[in-house]
Motif scaffolding. Structure first.
Motif, PDB file in Angstrom:
ATOM      1  N   ILE A 188       0.969  -1.075   0.170  1.00 46.97           N
ATOM      2  CA  ILE A 188      -0.048  -0.049   0.099  1.00 46.97           C
ATOM      3  C   ILE A 188       0.873   1.002   0.121  1.00 46.97           C
ATOM      4  N   LEU A 192     -10.813   5.288  16.599  1.00 52.95           N
ATOM      5  CA  LEU A 192     -11.407   4.500  15.455  1.00 52.95           C
ATOM      6  C   LEU A 192     -12.524   4.676  14.692  1.00 52.95           C
ATOM      7  N   SER A 236     -11.871   7.481  12.335  1.00 57.12           N
ATOM      8  CA  SER A 236     -10.984   7.134  11.274  1.00 57.12           C
ATOM      9  C   SER A 236     -11.751   5.917  10.359  1.00 57.12           C
ATOM     10  N   GLY A 286     -12.713   7.250   6.021  1.00 63.62           N
ATOM     11  CA  GLY A 286     -12.341   6.333   4.889  1.00 63.62           C
ATOM     12  C   GLY A 286     -13.657   5.620   4.417  1.00 63.62           C
ATOM     13  N   THR A 316     -12.986  10.016  -0.588  1.00 71.95           N
ATOM     14  CA  THR A 316     -13.286   8.715  -1.016  1.00 71.95           C
ATOM     15  C   THR A 316     -14.178   8.629  -2.061  1.00 71.95           C
ATOM     16  N   GLY A 342      -5.473   9.268  -2.346  1.00 69.55           N
ATOM     17  CA  GLY A 342      -5.514   8.023  -1.545  1.00 69.55           C
ATOM     18  C   GLY A 342      -4.368   8.345  -0.560  1.00 69.55           C
ATOM     19  N   LEU A 401      -5.554  10.224   2.228  1.00 67.49           N
ATOM     20  CA  LEU A 401      -6.499   9.422   3.402  1.00 67.49           C
ATOM     21  C   LEU A 401      -5.985   8.409   4.081  1.00 67.49           C
ATOM     22  N   PHE A 402      -4.752   7.802   3.420  1.00 70.96           N
ATOM     23  CA  PHE A 402      -4.028   6.856   3.906  1.00 70.96           C
ATOM     24  C   PHE A 402      -3.323   7.417   5.278  1.00 70.96           C
ATOM     25  N   THR A 417      -5.837   8.326   8.228  1.00 71.16           N
ATOM     26  CA  THR A 417      -6.265   7.222   9.116  1.00 71.16           C
ATOM     27  C   THR A 417      -5.038   6.304   9.604  1.00 71.16           C
ATOM     28  N   LEU A 418      -3.934   6.304   8.895  1.00 69.17           N
ATOM     29  CA  LEU A 418      -2.962   5.573   9.586  1.00 69.17           C
ATOM     30  C   LEU A 418      -2.511   6.395  10.983  1.00 69.17           C
ATOM     31  N   ASN A 420      -5.330   5.412  13.374  1.00 67.61           N
ATOM     32  CA  ASN A 420      -5.203   4.066  13.747  1.00 67.61           C
ATOM     33  C   ASN A 420      -4.218   3.837  14.803  1.00 67.61           C
ATOM     34  N   ILE A 421      -2.676   4.415  14.421  1.00 71.74           N
ATOM     35  CA  ILE A 421      -1.856   3.994  15.391  1.00 71.74           C
ATOM     36  C   ILE A 421      -2.134   4.563  16.898  1.00 71.74           C
ATOM     37  N   ILE A 434      -4.303   2.361  18.370  1.00 72.73           N
ATOM     38  CA  ILE A 434      -3.801   1.313  18.920  1.00 72.73           C
ATOM     39  C   ILE A 434      -2.914   1.436  20.193  1.00 72.73           C
ATOM     40  N   ASN A 475      -3.489  -2.334  12.482  1.00 78.08           N
ATOM     41  CA  ASN A 475      -3.802  -1.241  11.676  1.00 78.08           C
ATOM     42  C   ASN A 475      -4.393  -1.528  10.443  1.00 78.08           C
ATOM     43  N   PRO A 488      -8.788   2.022   5.442  1.00 79.05           N
ATOM     44  CA  PRO A 488     -10.219   2.044   4.688  1.00 79.05           C
ATOM     45  C   PRO A 488     -10.220   1.169   3.464  1.00 79.05           C
ATOM     46  N   ILE A 518     -11.355   1.345   0.595  1.00 78.07           N
ATOM     47  CA  ILE A 518     -11.132   1.860  -0.784  1.00 78.07           C
ATOM     48  C   ILE A 518      -9.343   2.041  -1.063  1.00 78.07           C
ATOM     49  N   ILE A 545      -7.179   0.700  -4.153  1.00 71.44           N
ATOM     50  CA  ILE A 545      -6.198   1.241  -4.843  1.00 71.44           C
ATOM     51  C   ILE A 545      -4.910   0.264  -5.141  1.00 71.44           C
ATOM     52  N   LEU A 546      -4.616  -0.503  -3.836  1.00 73.81           N
ATOM     53  CA  LEU A 546      -3.542  -1.434  -4.096  1.00 73.81           C
ATOM     54  C   LEU A 546      -4.066  -2.547  -4.908  1.00 73.81           C
TER      55      LEU A 546
END
Lengths: 376, 293
Positions: A111, A291, A294, A298, A325, A350, A353-354, A357-358, A361-362, A365, B120, B125, B127, B131-132
């Motif tokens: 990713i 969470l 997030s 997404g 999205t 993307g 967005l990633f 959210t990353l 999320n971290i 966590i 994680n 998401p 979506i 993309i991947l």
């Protein structure tokens, strides 16, 4: 993630005694373990290893302190060692299982690599500053504009409203389930929330467009068919189960003694719940909030169906907005040439967005992990 | 003798606190009810809209430009194809990873990283998986818009869910079972394969079924890899083009005509029935095997 420590220790100890050759399980990188049990019948492959631990790291401490194994005076007629073939098979299985676990790591790397490589191509043509600060997003028309702010604000607007719905209701549901509900009620409410969590997002999108929007148009007649409010309200309902179930886990993990202490001081049930249990479970609750948010950022189908496809820099929820999205869906449904700037916008958006959210999320966590350590 | 004023105030305050407490308990209940009420309204609304279009012809017809003749055969079969391959890939991979993490992994920084990475991935998401899939399966591996590309994308998407639930099931196996096996001289794999895994299997299956039911409902990642709404044939093999139920539904929702919205609602009903069946199996499995050992 918190692993149950008790078992590991016991198992490991048992294994050290029973099967000393599998000291570092699963790690294919681990050294060829040294044979330990003295066995006159040891085959040629094994023989050199006897008594000479090749790797100090593989730690054959069990025998390390005893007689040097080279002294052949010991005479154990009993062969306790596992047959060589079985040993090899064990190692191979460990290796295969390890490789399976590598797939998930490769997914993350995949990713990140895909997003960065393709986005880099995009940023060669559009400067990151223009991308992050531009207030117009129109990559599919001439003249093109590549300012991501309208999409970002659209996503945030929808997310904030959804959070305003879901966080209080979700937390209150969790408090009800953990502190108030009888066993019988829990048996109905919890599966219902699970079903709510399992409803496909395209169904929520249909619900927003054909049920909630007409309802809202009854209140605000001038409202457009595609609007941020309807999508965000339904999205709020969608993420209620996320908040409720994770928060409930956190609340239930609070030791009973804390509640009993508060009751002993004469607190009412509400005071026990809000002033002692909720603060004690706060980190878990915060993690569930993060969470859920997030998840909302997404979310794709609800906003694609109900919020529209107009990149619109506004905070008015009655207007149509496009989220990050929804934009990605719009592009991949159209005829965009592979490798063009328009195609690469998918990856730039993307990546944005990633990254968002990353980060969330971290955070969640890490917060959860801390909270687990406290109560386990 | 009259009560001192402070005691009076205390009694009054106690009464207020008790009243606030009882009102608030009603509020908490109402909050818990919101989700359930929303679920009921949603199901009633969809049933009202879609029940009229539901018929045998609807299930056995291919999509059409005319609402009256359109059906979901292609989408239903497409969903089955994708689901079959997704199961084939995701179950062994997910279970193997869970076994490694629970039974084999040394406790070190790498294992911790793998575990955190999975947590994680479970929250990335959907979506982004699309993309991947677009870049790796559709473009780099040149699988085009095939069933295989869709199944691989969905596999990566639900893998973390399967891993996490399988881990929980394996972790719940009493340690005495492991120690018993080791005491009899079993190797680690013999212990896992013959003792631990059979006990954990119902839990593992429940988690897998729930993860697969998530895969059935996914739309966004499959749109990203280019699955289309209008596919007037069913796939014959893993390299054929395909559509799936949620995308077919989405395609109908995107049309302005009300007739197509009715079709979408009927499609949702079919999707919901499929999901309910999955959930029922999962719940039955769970109830059957959660008797105390």
């Amino acid at each position: 993630m918190a692993r149950a420590p008790r078992r590991d220790e016991e198992v490991r100890r048992a294994e050290e005694i029973l099967a000393p050759e599998s000291d570092d399980p699963g790690g294919p990188a681990s050294e060829q373990p040294a044979g330990v049990l003295i066995d006159p019948t040891a085959d040629a492959v094994r023989a050199p290893a006897v008594g000479l631990p090749q790797s100090p790291a593989s730690g054959i401490a069990v025998l390390g302190g005893s007689e040097p194994a080279t002294s052949q005076t010991v005479h154990p007629p009993l062969d306790l060692r596992t047959p060589f073939g079985r040993n090899l098979q064990e190692r191979a299985i460990g290796g295969v299982l390890f490789l399976a676990s590598v797939v998930s790591v490769l997914t993350t790397f995949g990713i990140v690599a895909v997003l960065i490589v393709e986005a880099a191509g995009f940023f060669e043509e559009v400067s990151p500053v223009t991308f992050l600060t531009g207030t117009q997003w129109a990559p599919l028309f001439q003249p093109q504009h590549f300012g991501v702010l309208p999409l970002l604000v659209g996503s945030l607007l929808v997310t904030v409203i959804a959070a305003l719905v879901a966080l209080p209701i979700g937390l209150a549901s969790a408090i009800y389930l953990s502190e108030y509900a009888s066993r019988g009620v829990r048996r109905i409410v919890k599966p219902a929330l699970e079903i709510l969590a399992g409803v496909p997002t395209v169904v929520y999108g249909y619900f927003a467009l054909t049920f909630v929007t007409p309802l809202l148009q009854g209140i605000w007649p001038g409202m457009s068919v595609f609007n941020a409010l309807s999508a965000s309200l339904v999205m709020g309902i969608m993420i209620i189960p996320v908040v409720a179930s994770l928060s409930e886990d956190a609340l239930s993990a609070v030791p009973r003694s804390i509640r009993e202490g508060a009751y002993a001081l004469g607190a009412t049930k509400l005071e026990v719940s809000l002033r002692t249990v909720v603060p004690s479970a706060l980190s878990g609750i915060v993690a569930s909030f993060i969470l859920a948010i997030s998840r909302a950022i997404g979310e794709t189908m609800i906003v694609t169906i109900a919020a529209g496809s107009t990149p619109n820099l506004t905070v008015n929820p009655l207007e149509s907005v496009q989220t990050m999205t929804a934009y990605m869906v719009q592009v991949s449904m159209g005829e965009v040439v592979f490798g063009s700037v328009e195609y690469r916008t998918i990856f730039a958006v993307g990546l944005t967005l990633f990254a968002i959210t990353l980060f969330m999320n971290i955070m969640s966590i890490l917060i959860l992990r801390r909270f687990r350590e406290v109560y386990e | 003798m009259s009560q001192p004023a402070t005691v009076d105030a205390f009694a009054r305050r106690r009464k207020t606190r008790a009243r606030v407490a009882s009102v608030s308990s009603a509020l908490f209940f109402a909050a818990a009810a919101v989700g359930i009420i929303a679920l009921v309204i949603l199901l009633v609304d969809v049933t009202r809209d879609g029940a009229g279009s539901l018929s045998w012809d609807f299930l056995t017809s291919f999509p059409s430009r005319f609402a009256a003749r359109a059906g979901i055969k292609a989408a239903l079969l497409g969903s089955l194809w994708v689901l079959g391959f997704t199961t084939l890939f995701s179950f062994p991979l997910g279970v193997a990873t869970a076994i490694w993490l629970e039974e084999y992994a040394p406790r070190n920084a790498w294992t911790q990283f793998v575990q955190m990475n999975i947590a994680n991935l479970a929250a990335v998401p959907s979506i982004v998986y699309g993309i991947l899939g677009l870049a790796v399966f559709v473009r780099a591996l040149a699988l085009e818009r095939s069933v295989l590309a869709g199944a691989l994308t969905l596999t990566l998407l639900i893998l973390p869910v399967i891993i996490i639930s399988a881990q929980e099931a394996i972790r719940a196996v009493p340690n005495s079972i492991r120690l018993g096996a080791y005491a009899l001289g079993a190797t680690r794999w013999q212990t896992v394969q013959r003792q631990v895994f059979p006990v954990a299997l119902p839990g593992v299956l429940t988690g897998t079924i729930l993860a697969l039911s998530r895969a059935i409902g996914e739309t966004a990642p499959l749109i990203m890899i280019g699955a289309l709404a209008y596919v007037p044939f069913a796939p014959d093999g893993p390299l054929d083009e395909f559509t799936v139920l949620p995308i077919q539904i989405f395609g109908w929702i995107s049309r302005p005509q009300v007739e197509f919205h009715r079709l979408a609602a009927a499609g949702i009903l079919v999707l919901v029935v499929v999901l309910m069946a999955f959930n029922l199996v999962a719940v039955l499995l769970r109830n059957r095997y959660t008797t105390p050992r």
